[in-house]
Design a protein around this motif. Structure first.
Motif, PDB file in Angstrom:
ATOM      1  N   LEU A  75       0.915  -1.106  -0.008  1.00 51.75           N
ATOM      2  CA  LEU A  75      -0.131   0.000  -0.048  1.00 51.75           C
ATOM      3  C   LEU A  75       0.761   1.275   0.007  1.00 51.75           C
ATOM      4  CD1 LEU A  75      -2.847  -0.934   2.532  1.00 51.75           C
ATOM      5  CD2 LEU A  75      -3.128  -0.723  -0.181  1.00 51.75           C
ATOM      6  N   LEU A  76       1.978   1.143   0.660  1.00 48.98           N
ATOM      7  CA  LEU A  76       2.790   2.376   0.936  1.00 48.98           C
ATOM      8  C   LEU A  76       3.569   2.658  -0.665  1.00 48.98           C
ATOM      9  CD1 LEU A  76       4.514   2.118   4.062  1.00 48.98           C
ATOM     10  CD2 LEU A  76       3.336   4.138   3.547  1.00 48.98           C
ATOM     11  N   SER A  77       3.774   1.420  -1.366  1.00 51.00           N
ATOM     12  CA  SER A  77       4.337   1.583  -2.685  1.00 51.00           C
ATOM     13  C   SER A  77       3.476   2.187  -3.822  1.00 51.00           C
ATOM     14  CB  SER A  77       4.654   0.542  -3.149  1.00 51.00           C
ATOM     15  OG  SER A  77       5.330   0.187  -4.240  1.00 51.00           O
ATOM     16  N   ALA A  78       2.190   1.738  -3.500  1.00 54.50           N
ATOM     17  CA  ALA A  78       1.231   2.244  -4.157  1.00 54.50           C
ATOM     18  C   ALA A  78       1.004   3.846  -4.048  1.00 54.50           C
ATOM     19  CB  ALA A  78      -0.280   1.650  -4.149  1.00 54.50           C
ATOM     20  N   LEU A  79       0.920   4.215  -2.853  1.00 52.95           N
ATOM     21  CA  LEU A  79       0.699   5.446  -2.460  1.00 52.95           C
ATOM     22  C   LEU A  79       1.980   6.695  -2.930  1.00 52.95           C
ATOM     23  CD1 LEU A  79      -1.101   5.389   1.228  1.00 52.95           C
ATOM     24  CD2 LEU A  79      -2.064   6.038  -0.908  1.00 52.95           C
ATOM     25  N   ALA A  80       3.201   5.878  -2.514  1.00 57.76           N
ATOM     26  CA  ALA A  80       4.350   6.646  -3.207  1.00 57.76           C
ATOM     27  C   ALA A  80       4.104   7.060  -4.664  1.00 57.76           C
ATOM     28  CB  ALA A  80       5.653   5.982  -2.795  1.00 57.76           C
ATOM     29  N   TYR A  81       3.832   5.976  -5.308  1.00 58.86           N
ATOM     30  CA  TYR A  81       3.589   6.177  -6.823  1.00 58.86           C
ATOM     31  C   TYR A  81       2.821   7.023  -7.138  1.00 58.86           C
ATOM     32  CZ  TYR A  81       3.196   4.657 -11.925  1.00 58.86           C
ATOM     33  OH  TYR A  81       2.935   4.695 -13.077  1.00 58.86           O
ATOM     34  N   SER A  82       1.427   7.052  -6.485  1.00 60.73           N
ATOM     35  CA  SER A  82       0.411   8.084  -6.950  1.00 60.73           C
ATOM     36  C   SER A  82       0.718   9.403  -6.375  1.00 60.73           C
ATOM     37  CB  SER A  82      -1.142   7.550  -6.453  1.00 60.73           C
ATOM     38  OG  SER A  82      -0.920   7.606  -4.935  1.00 60.73           O
ATOM     39  N   HIS A  83       1.307   9.480  -5.324  1.00 59.76           N
ATOM     40  CA  HIS A  83       1.551  10.880  -4.885  1.00 59.76           C
ATOM     41  C   HIS A  83       2.548  11.599  -5.513  1.00 59.76           C
ATOM     42  CE1 HIS A  83       0.072   9.768  -0.517  1.00 59.76           C
ATOM     43  NE2 HIS A  83      -0.778   9.838  -1.331  1.00 59.76           N
ATOM     44  N   ALA A  84       3.563  10.901  -6.090  1.00 58.93           N
ATOM     45  CA  ALA A  84       4.698  11.204  -6.934  1.00 58.93           C
ATOM     46  C   ALA A  84       4.129  11.933  -8.215  1.00 58.93           C
ATOM     47  CB  ALA A  84       5.651  10.079  -7.594  1.00 58.93           C
ATOM     48  N   ARG A  85       3.061  11.312  -8.599  1.00 58.36           N
ATOM     49  CA  ARG A  85       2.315  11.583  -9.628  1.00 58.36           C
ATOM     50  C   ARG A  85       1.236  12.863  -9.612  1.00 58.36           C
ATOM     51  NH1 ARG A  85       2.871   8.127 -14.172  1.00 58.36           N
ATOM     52  NH2 ARG A  85       0.988   8.672 -15.267  1.00 58.36           N
ATOM     53  N   GLY A  86       1.214  13.331  -8.152  1.00 60.42           N
ATOM     54  CA  GLY A  86       0.101  14.424  -8.127  1.00 60.42           C
ATOM     55  C   GLY A  86      -1.079  14.020  -7.909  1.00 60.42           C
ATOM     56  N   VAL A  87      -1.478  12.579  -7.251  1.00 61.06           N
ATOM     57  CA  VAL A  87      -2.646  12.443  -7.052  1.00 61.06           C
ATOM     58  C   VAL A  87      -2.799  11.625  -5.626  1.00 61.06           C
ATOM     59  CG1 VAL A  87      -4.681  10.709  -8.004  1.00 61.06           C
ATOM     60  CG2 VAL A  87      -2.954  11.509  -9.563  1.00 61.06           C
ATOM     61  N   ALA A  88      -3.617  12.232  -4.827  1.00 58.69           N
ATOM     62  CA  ALA A  88      -3.799  11.572  -3.509  1.00 58.69           C
ATOM     63  C   ALA A  88      -5.183  10.816  -3.539  1.00 58.69           C
ATOM     64  CB  ALA A  88      -4.191  12.869  -2.374  1.00 58.69           C
ATOM     65  N   HIS A  89      -5.206   9.677  -2.852  1.00 54.11           N
ATOM     66  CA  HIS A  89      -6.212   9.044  -2.918  1.00 54.11           C
ATOM     67  C   HIS A  89      -7.594   9.458  -2.282  1.00 54.11           C
ATOM     68  CE1 HIS A  89      -9.127   5.519  -1.765  1.00 54.11           C
ATOM     69  NE2 HIS A  89      -8.540   4.740  -2.564  1.00 54.11           N
ATOM     70  N   GLY A  90      -7.535  10.052  -1.280  1.00 59.07           N
ATOM     71  CA  GLY A  90      -8.355  10.915  -0.587  1.00 59.07           C
ATOM     72  C   GLY A  90      -9.535  10.207   0.497  1.00 59.07           C
ATOM     73  N   ASN A  91      -9.701   8.934   0.349  1.00 63.89           N
ATOM     74  CA  ASN A  91     -10.426   8.045   1.340  1.00 63.89           C
ATOM     75  C   ASN A  91     -10.091   6.681   1.344  1.00 63.89           C
ATOM     76  OD1 ASN A  91     -12.405   7.940   3.239  1.00 63.89           O
ATOM     77  ND2 ASN A  91     -14.093   8.225   1.790  1.00 63.89           N
ATOM     78  N   LEU A  92      -8.873   6.439   2.011  1.00 63.18           N
ATOM     79  CA  LEU A  92      -8.527   5.134   1.959  1.00 63.18           C
ATOM     80  C   LEU A  92      -9.014   4.360   3.210  1.00 63.18           C
ATOM     81  CD1 LEU A  92      -6.267   3.271   1.070  1.00 63.18           C
ATOM     82  CD2 LEU A  92      -4.634   4.067   2.802  1.00 63.18           C
ATOM     83  N   ALA A  93      -9.659   2.798   2.832  1.00 63.03           N
ATOM     84  CA  ALA A  93     -10.205   2.019   3.792  1.00 63.03           C
ATOM     85  C   ALA A  93      -9.919   0.797   3.184  1.00 63.03           C
ATOM     86  CB  ALA A  93     -11.651   2.595   3.979  1.00 63.03           C
ATOM     87  N   PRO A  94     -10.411  -0.409   4.238  1.00 65.46           N
ATOM     88  CA  PRO A  94      -9.947  -1.656   3.819  1.00 65.46           C
ATOM     89  C   PRO A  94     -10.964  -2.179   2.391  1.00 65.46           C
ATOM     90  CG  PRO A  94     -10.250  -1.474   6.165  1.00 65.46           C
ATOM     91  CD  PRO A  94     -10.476  -0.052   5.453  1.00 65.46           C
ATOM     92  N   TYR A  95     -12.277  -1.737   2.572  1.00 72.22           N
ATOM     93  CA  TYR A  95     -12.999  -1.886   1.360  1.00 72.22           C
ATOM     94  C   TYR A  95     -12.701  -1.324   0.201  1.00 72.22           C
ATOM     95  CZ  TYR A  95     -15.555   2.265   3.146  1.00 72.22           C
ATOM     96  OH  TYR A  95     -15.894   3.448   3.715  1.00 72.22           O
ATOM     97  N   ARG A  96     -11.625  -0.360   0.113  1.00 70.22           N
ATOM     98  CA  ARG A  96     -11.052   0.235  -1.173  1.00 70.22           C
ATOM     99  C   ARG A  96      -9.837  -0.324  -1.613  1.00 70.22           C
ATOM    100  NH1 ARG A  96     -13.722   4.850   1.324  1.00 70.22           N
ATOM    101  NH2 ARG A  96     -15.666   5.481   0.000  1.00 70.22           N
ATOM    102  N   VAL A  97      -9.452  -1.355  -1.023  1.00 66.55           N
ATOM    103  CA  VAL A  97      -8.317  -1.813  -1.383  1.00 66.55           C
ATOM    104  C   VAL A  97      -8.673  -3.439  -1.809  1.00 66.55           C
ATOM    105  CG1 VAL A  97      -6.051  -2.933  -0.541  1.00 66.55           C
ATOM    106  CG2 VAL A  97      -6.847  -0.615   0.347  1.00 66.55           C
ATOM    107  N   LEU A  98      -8.503  -3.578  -3.121  1.00 68.82           N
ATOM    108  CA  LEU A  98      -8.860  -4.850  -3.613  1.00 68.82           C
ATOM    109  C   LEU A  98      -7.636  -5.868  -3.842  1.00 68.82           C
ATOM    110  CD1 LEU A  98     -10.749  -3.832  -6.886  1.00 68.82           C
ATOM    111  CD2 LEU A  98     -11.477  -4.122  -4.522  1.00 68.82           C
ATOM    112  N   ALA A  99      -7.807  -7.106  -3.840  1.00 67.13           N
ATOM    113  CA  ALA A  99      -6.627  -8.008  -4.070  1.00 67.13           C
ATOM    114  C   ALA A  99      -6.787  -9.175  -4.940  1.00 67.13           C
ATOM    115  CB  ALA A  99      -6.481  -8.718  -2.661  1.00 67.13           C
ATOM    116  N   ARG A 100      -5.757  -9.479  -5.671  1.00 66.41           N
ATOM    117  CA  ARG A 100      -5.464 -10.746  -6.160  1.00 66.41           C
ATOM    118  C   ARG A 100      -5.188 -12.080  -5.467  1.00 66.41           C
ATOM    119  NH1 ARG A 100      -1.929 -10.075 -11.218  1.00 66.41           N
ATOM    120  NH2 ARG A 100      -1.719 -12.341 -11.063  1.00 66.41           N
ATOM    121  N   GLU A 101      -5.795 -12.926  -5.691  1.00 64.89           N
ATOM    122  CA  GLU A 101      -5.430 -14.280  -4.717  1.00 64.89           C
ATOM    123  C   GLU A 101      -4.316 -15.158  -5.497  1.00 64.89           C
ATOM    124  OE1 GLU A 101      -8.919 -16.435  -4.388  1.00 64.89           O
ATOM    125  OE2 GLU A 101      -9.657 -15.206  -2.734  1.00 64.89           O
ATOM    126  N   LEU A 102      -3.070 -14.883  -4.992  1.00 61.87           N
ATOM    127  CA  LEU A 102      -2.070 -15.896  -5.448  1.00 61.87           C
ATOM    128  C   LEU A 102      -1.943 -17.257  -5.035  1.00 61.87           C
ATOM    129  CD1 LEU A 102       0.648 -12.809  -5.812  1.00 61.87           C
ATOM    130  CD2 LEU A 102      -1.084 -13.593  -7.490  1.00 61.87           C
TER     131      LEU A 102
END
Length: 608
Positions: A75-102
Motif C-alpha cells: 500500500l505504501l508503494s502504491a501511495l508513493a507512486y500516486s503521490h509522485a504523480r500528483g494524485v492523492a487517494h482521498g479516502n483510504l479504507a479496507p473496502y477500497r483495497v482490492l486483492a488478487r489471490e496468488l
C-alpha cells in the motif's frame, strides 16, 4: 488521473469511453464507461470475511506479522507512486483495497489500491470546506479547522488507521481512540494496546499518525523504514512484484499526455477557418469567464492544454470555436474545482449561442479525443516549484491569500497564453520565463541561476540580470521570453480585458520605487533587490515618452485607475514630481528586454 498509472498495486484502468446518449430515458445523458482489471477479493474480506462495511463490534482476523508487513509495504508503494504523480487517494479504507489471490493457503495476495473517486481536486488543497469528508479524516480535516488541508498527508493518516485495524483484526474503540491521540500516549500504553506489533511497527505507526501533516512521514520515506528490513527476501509477493530494482515513479512535472500535440507545433496550422487573432480573443474571453467564476489558475491553464491537443488534430469551424473553448473550460473545472457551476451557467455566459446538448456533445468529443488524459502539469505547477525555492509561496498551502507577486505571476501567464506565439511553447518553458521575470522583481538574486553557457552557478548581485535570477537555458526558453515580452506589449496596446476588466490594479501607473516595494519578498534583504534607478533606466530605455506616445501607450493625465475601472491601458504616464510613472507590465517587459539584450550580447561575443 488514472490514465498512465501503471503500478502492480494500483487497480489499472483498462478501458474508458465517453458517450452522449439521447435515448437514455433522461432528457440528457452523458455516460463515462470505465473498465478496471479483475480482482478476486478485497482487504475488507480478507480481514472480516465479508465485502460489506463493518462496525466496530465485528471482530475479524488479525493478520500475521509477515502478511501485515507485506500489505503495508504494497500500500505504501502504491501511495508513493500516486503521490509522485500528483494524485492523492482521498479516502483510504479496507473496502477500497482490492486483492488478487496468488496463494491463499500461504496468505499470498497482491493488493490493488482502487476507488480514487474521492481524490481531492487542486482547489481543495487549502479550502474551508470540501463537500466530501473522508471517513478516516486526519486532524487537519476536522470540522474545527477553518482551513482544511487536503492532500497526500491525509492518505498516510488513513493508512495508519488501516494498519491498526489489520493488526488487531477489528476496530476496537479503545485502540481506535488511542491512535487518534498517539502523540500523547507513552510507549508502555501503546505496547499494551498494540502488543502484536514489534517496536519498529509501533514506531512506524507513530510516524503515520502525527497530528501535524507537514511532519508526517511520506509514503516514499516510509518504504525505507526499518519495519520493512528484509521484506524482499522474506515475502515472495513483494520480492516478485516490487523488487528493489524497480525504477522510481515518474514525477508529476515530468508527465506528458498522449503525443497528439507536442510543444513547438502550431496547433492552428490545420485550422482553415481560424487564426491567431481569434485565439487571442477566445483566451481573453475565457480569462474573464474564469475570473467571474473565481476558478483556480490551473483550471484555465488545463483548458488551454485540452484545446491545444484537441485542435492540433481536429478541424474546428469559426462558429464552434467558442463552444470548444467553453467545453474545455467546463471539463477543466470539473477536474479542478471544489464547487462546479451548473452547465446552464456556461450556456448563459455564451449568450445562449449554444444549447446544453451541444455543450455536452463537445465535452464527450474532447474527452474521447484526449483519451481521458486530463491530469497533466500546467504552468502553475512548474512555476509553483520555482516560487517555493524562492520562498515566495509556502511548500505546504496554509490557506492565506496569495501574495501580490503570485497573483502577478498568474496574470502574466494568462497574458502569455493569450498570445498564440507563446501558447505553442511547453508549459515548463513558459513557467521558466515567468519565474525569471518575477524572481527579478521580488528577490533580485536567486540561490541558483542558469548561465548563458547552460551551466549552473550561484546567483549574485551584478549589473547583469542573467547573473541575478535566470532559469532560461535552451534557445527555446529565450525564444519564449521574446514572445512573452511581445505578448505583454500586445495585451496593453489592445486593451485586453484580462487586464482592464479582471485585474485593473496592474494597469495602475506608479513611480518605479513604489512598484518594486509592492513586489519585494523580504525587505530585510533589500541589498539583494534591484535598484530603482537601474530599473527606471531600463524602463525609460525601452519605453521612452516618444515611443509610448506614438503607440498610444502614454497617459497624458493623472492616474485614476485605483478609483475607477480604466478604459485604456498605458505603459507609462506623466511624471509625478521628478519621478516618471510606469505600470508593472511595463517594468516586467523592460526586464525581459534587458535579459534579451544580454543574451544577444553573449551570442555576438561567442560568434566573434
Amino acid at each position: 488521473c488514472l490514465q498512465g498509472m501503471h503500478h502492480p498495486c494500483i487497480a489499472s484502468l483498462q478501458l474508458v469511453n465517453a458517450k452522449h446518449d439521447t435515448n437514455s430515458g433522461l432528457k440528457h445523458g452523458t455516460w463515462v464507461h470505465a473498465a478496471f482489471e479483475h480482482a478476486d477479493t478485497s482487504l475488507q474480506k480478507i480481514v472480516y470475511a465479508t465485502l460489506d462495511r463493518t462496525s466496530h463490534t465485528i471482530t475479524g482476523r488479525a493478520l500475521p506479522p509477515l502478511m501485515l508487513r507485506s500489505f503495508m509495504y504494497q500500500l505504501l508503494s502504491a501511495l508513493a507512486y500516486s503521490h509522485a504523480r500528483g494524485v492523492a487517494h482521498g479516502n483510504l479504507a479496507p473496502y477500497r483495497v482490492l486483492a488478487r489471490e496468488l496463494d491463499v493457503e500461504n496468505d499470498q495476495y497482491l493488493l490493488k489500491l482502487a476507488d480514487f473517486g474521492f481524490s481531492p481536486p487542486a482547489a481543495a488543497l487549502c479550502n474551508e470546506e470540501l463537500p466530501i469528508r473522508p471517513s478516516r479524516a486526519s486532524p487537519e480535516l476536522h470540522s474545527d479547522n477553518q482551513r482544511k488541508r487536503y492532500g497526500p498527508a491525509n492518505d498516510l493518516w488513513a493508512l495508519g488507521t488501516v494498519f491498526a485495524e489489520a493488526a488487531c483484526g477489528n476496530r476496537e474503540p479503545a485502540v481506535y481512540m488511542m491512535i487518534q491521540e498517539l502523540e500523547s500516549v507513552d510507549d508502555e500504553q501503546m505496547e499494551n494496546s498494540l502488543h502484536m506489533l514489534c517496536d519498529d511497527g509501533r514506531d512506524l505507526m507513530r510516524q503515520l499518525m502525527r497530528a501535524e501533516p507537514t511532519v508526517r512521514i511520506t509514503a516514499a520515506d516510509a518504504l525505507c523504514h526499518p519495519y520493512f528490513d528484509g521484506i524482499h527476501e522474506q515475502c515472495a509477493v513483494v520480492g516478485k512484484y516490487l523488487p528493489p530494482s524497480r525504477p522510481p515513479p515518474c514525477k508529476f512535472l515530468a508527465l506528458c499526455a498522449h503525443k497528439v500535440w507536442v510543444p513547438g507545433l502550431d496547433f492552428l496550422v490545420e485550422q482553415t477557418e481560424l487564426n491567431s487573432r481569434m485565439w487571442s480573443i477566445l483566451m481573453d474571453w475565457l480569462a474573464v469567464v474564469s475570473h467571474k467564476f473565481k476558478f483556480v489558475p490551473r483550471s484555465l491553464q488545463l483548458a488551454v492544454d485540452f484545446m491545444r491537443r484537441f485542435m492540433a488534430a481536429t478541424r474546428v469551424s469559426r462558429k464552434r470555436l467558442q463552444l470548444v473553448g467553453i467545453g474545455a473550460l467546463c471539463l477543466a473545472c470539473k477536474h479542478e474545482e471544489v464547487m462546479i457551476p451548473n452547465m446552464n451557467d456556461f450556456i448563459f455566459i455564451c449568450d445562449n449561442a449554444y444549447n446544453l446538448e451541444e455543450l455536452m456533445l463537445v465535452e464527450v468529443e474532447i474527452l474521447n479525443h484526449l483519451q481521458m488524459q486530463l491530469h497533466v502539469p500546467t504552468v502553475h505547477d512548474h512555476l509553483n516549484q520555482m516560487l517555493i525555492e524562492l520562498g515566495s509561496v509556502p511548500e505546504h498551502p496554509d490557506g492565506e491569500d496569495p501574495s501580490k507577486l503570485v497573483k502577478w505571476c498568474e496574470v502574466l501567464t494568462l497574458m502569455g497564453l493569450a498570445q498564440h506565439s507563446v501558447a505553442i511553447f511547453d508549459s515548463a518553458v513558459l513557467a521558466r520565463c515567468v519565474g525569471t521575470l518575477c524572481g527579478l522583481l521580488s528577490h533580485g538574486v536567486a540561490s541558483q541561476v542558469t548561465r548563458a553557457d547552460g551551466t549552473s552557478s550561484a546567483g549574485k548581485i551584478s549589473s547583469k540580470l542573467s547573473e541575478r535570477v535566470c532559469y532560461l537555458s535552451s534557445a527555446e526558453d529565450w525564444s519564449c521570453l521574446k514572445e512573452l515580452v511581445k505578448a505583454i506589449e500586445t495585451c496593453m496596446s489592445e486593451n485586453r480585458e484580462v487586464i482592464l476588466k479582471c485585474h485593473p490594479e496592474y494597469a495602475a501607473l506608479k513611480p518605479v520605487q513604489q512598484l518594486l516595494d509592492e513586489y519585494v519578498h523580504d525587505s530585510s534583504r533589500r541589498a539583494n533587490h534591484l535598484k530603482a534607478r537601474d530599473v527606471k533606466q531600463w524602463a525609460e530605455k525601452h519605453y521612452s515618452i516618444e515611443h509610448t506616445r506614438s503607440n498610444n501607450l502614454f497617459a497624458e493625465f493623472e492616474d485614476t485607475s485605483n478609483k475607477f475601472l480604466p478604459k485604456k491601458a498605458y505603459m507609462r504616464g506623466i511624471t509625478t514630481g521628478d519621478l516618471p510613472t510606469f505600470c508593472i507590465p511595463a517594468v516586467t517587459a523592460a526586464l525581459g528586454h534587458q535579459l534579451l539584450a544580454e543574451r544577444r550580447s553573449y551570442s555576438n561575443s561567442v560568434a566573434s
